[in-house]
Design an enzyme around this catalytic site. Sequence first.
Site, short mmCIF file in Angstrom:
data_model
loop_
_atom_site.label_atom_id
_atom_site.label_comp_id
_atom_site.label_asym_id
_atom_site.label_seq_id
_atom_site.Cartn_x
_atom_site.Cartn_y
_atom_site.Cartn_z
N ALA A 226 13.51 16.63 62.68
CA ALA A 226 14.87 16.84 63.17
C ALA A 226 15.05 16.34 64.60
O ALA A 226 16.14 15.91 64.98
CB ALA A 226 15.24 18.31 63.07
N THR A 227 14.00 16.36 65.39
CA THR A 227 14.11 15.84 66.75
C THR A 227 14.50 14.36 66.69
O THR A 227 15.44 13.92 67.37
CB THR A 227 12.78 16.01 67.52
OG1 THR A 227 12.49 17.40 67.61
CG2 THR A 227 12.85 15.40 68.91
N ASN B 97 18.94 28.62 66.02
CA ASN B 97 17.55 28.95 65.76
C ASN B 97 17.14 30.31 66.33
O ASN B 97 16.25 30.96 65.82
CB ASN B 97 16.62 27.85 66.30
CG ASN B 97 17.03 27.33 67.65
OD1 ASN B 97 18.18 26.92 67.84
ND2 ASN B 97 16.13 27.33 68.60
N GLN C 16 18.25 24.62 60.78
CA GLN C 16 17.99 26.01 60.41
C GLN C 16 18.76 26.43 59.17
O GLN C 16 18.57 27.55 58.67
CB GLN C 16 18.34 26.94 61.58
CG GLN C 16 17.40 26.81 62.76
CD GLN C 16 16.00 27.37 62.51
OE1 GLN C 16 15.76 28.07 61.51
NE2 GLN C 16 15.08 27.07 63.39
N ALA D 225 11.68 19.00 57.10
CA ALA D 225 10.98 19.64 55.98
C ALA D 225 10.27 20.93 56.39
O ALA D 225 10.23 21.89 55.63
CB ALA D 225 9.96 18.67 55.38
N HIS D 226 9.73 20.97 57.62
CA HIS D 226 8.85 22.10 57.96
C HIS D 226 9.59 23.40 58.27
O HIS D 226 8.95 24.41 58.55
CB HIS D 226 7.89 21.73 59.10
CG HIS D 226 8.47 21.78 60.49
ND1 HIS D 226 8.34 22.88 61.30
CD2 HIS D 226 9.18 20.88 61.18
CE1 HIS D 226 8.93 22.63 62.46
NE2 HIS D 226 9.45 21.42 62.41
N THR E 168 6.68 2.29 58.16
CA THR E 168 6.17 2.61 56.83
C THR E 168 6.48 4.06 56.50
O THR E 168 6.24 4.95 57.31
CB THR E 168 4.64 2.38 56.78
OG1 THR E 168 4.40 1.00 57.06
CG2 THR E 168 4.06 2.74 55.42
N CYS F 46 10.33 26.79 71.91
CA CYS F 46 10.22 25.61 72.78
C CYS F 46 10.23 26.00 74.25
O CYS F 46 9.73 25.27 75.08
CB CYS F 46 11.37 24.66 72.50
SG CYS F 46 11.66 24.45 70.76
C1 LIG Z 1 12.99 23.09 64.72
C2 LIG Z 1 14.30 22.56 65.16
C3 LIG Z 1 14.45 21.23 65.57
C4 LIG Z 1 13.26 20.29 65.70
O1 LIG Z 1 12.78 19.91 64.44
P1 LIG Z 1 11.43 19.05 64.34
O2 LIG Z 1 11.38 18.61 62.91
O3 LIG Z 1 10.33 19.99 64.70
O4 LIG Z 1 11.55 17.91 65.27
C5 LIG Z 1 15.70 20.80 65.90
N1 LIG Z 1 16.78 21.61 65.84
C6 LIG Z 1 16.67 22.89 65.47
C7 LIG Z 1 17.89 23.74 65.41
C8 LIG Z 1 15.44 23.41 65.12
O5 LIG Z 1 15.35 24.69 64.75
#
Ligand SMILES: *Cc1c(COP(=O)(O)O)cnc(C)c1O
Length: 406
Positions: free
Chosen positions: A75-76, A155, A183, A204-205, A244, A330
């Site tokens: 997501a970053t 979050n 989230q 995904a995580h 890739t 963070c």
């Molecule tokens: C965890 C999170 C991210 C970052 O996601 P990553 O896949 O770890 O880069 C961005 N935005 C929100 C709201 C998050 O909770």
Amino acid sequence: MEKRRLIYLDNNATTPCDPRVVDAMLPYFYEMHGNAASRSHQYGWEAEDAVDYAREQIAKLIQSEDKEIIFTSGATESNNLALKGVYEMYAKKGNHIITTEVEHKAILDTCKHLEKMGAEVTYLKIQEDGMLNLAELEAAIRPTTILVSVMWANNETGVIQDMKGIADICAKHGVLFHSDATQAVGKIPTYPREIGIHLMSFTAHKMYGPKGVGALYVSRKNPRVKVTAQMDGGGHERGMRSGTLNVPGIVGFGKAAEIARLEMEQDNKRLSALRNYLEAELTKLEETKINGNTQSRMPHVSNISFKHVEGEGLMMTFNQKVAVSSGSACTSASLEPSYVLVGMGLGDDLAHSSIRFSLGRFTEASDVEEAIQMVRNGVNHMRELSPIWEMYKDGVDLTKIEWSAH
Ligand SMILES: *Cc1c(COP(=O)(O)O)cnc(C)c1O
């Protein structure tokens, strides 16, 4: 999955992989290790088929077209691609971006970067319940506004913004709407086309998939949105993100999306009951406060302030038996109070007294029961040791005390 003694109530930081996800991924490290861009042999075709299938599962989860999904590293990166990519692509239209003070750092720091490049950014305040004021949003739109970026669910508090209300304002003024939905996706229904969101980041995580793989939804019609690539190379992902493809990661992401779509409703029923029980029990303690709008909130999240109890200290009383978070993961390395809670009008002291509990698919009733005991004991213990608490109980008005410097 082997059960650990440490109870994990920090699912907003990251979720464990679902074992079904790992099972789906394994063959793509071994016998089917091909590069999805290799067009000349079976290895490549298998990998490409697997990526296609995963893309389809993810598209189904958010009710989009397959081609609207751009794979990234998380997501970053999706947030960076959305904001920087729109800023570059729509430079002729304007340079103004609107976001909120309570976004994830991946949005806020990207905006700071863009300001150095010449962007003008409005950071809207939120209200005490964590919700954005839509009239303020509309008033902030200028002729040069190219993008509004507002997170779907916070979050730290789990507060869900009025996405439809924001989308309607953006549509009325012809402004693109991006949401960091990290989230929300996989936890509650998130359908960008139905709502009118043009770009949407997720990973995904946070939904029981692997780390290091995410996606950006980019609308392909009404309007057809384009973003300037931030990663140049082989022209993968329709030229928007070269590199890739992380085939095993994408396969896991797809499996996680499939499971989420099928099991979201039953997971939420169970988790909201557990969360409500946790809150009912913990708010029996004196001087507690639930942070964020409880009517518009993720079902598995609870952010609670325990007045006159310092959050980091409280966590130490758990003796490594319960994993929770004070402030966001963070920023919790620093001792600054959470900017999200401060943005909601909590004083520094109350922000420092807050704990985020985030439940997940693998949280059991016994985990919640045990966590309640640990928190209850910890809060009582810390208050017994606290002279401030004693004064408060004696009816001293703490706001009227003049603290001497020595
Ligand atoms: C965890 C999170 C991210 C970052 O996601 P990553 O896949 O770890 O880069 C961005 N935005 C929100 C709201 C998050 O909770």
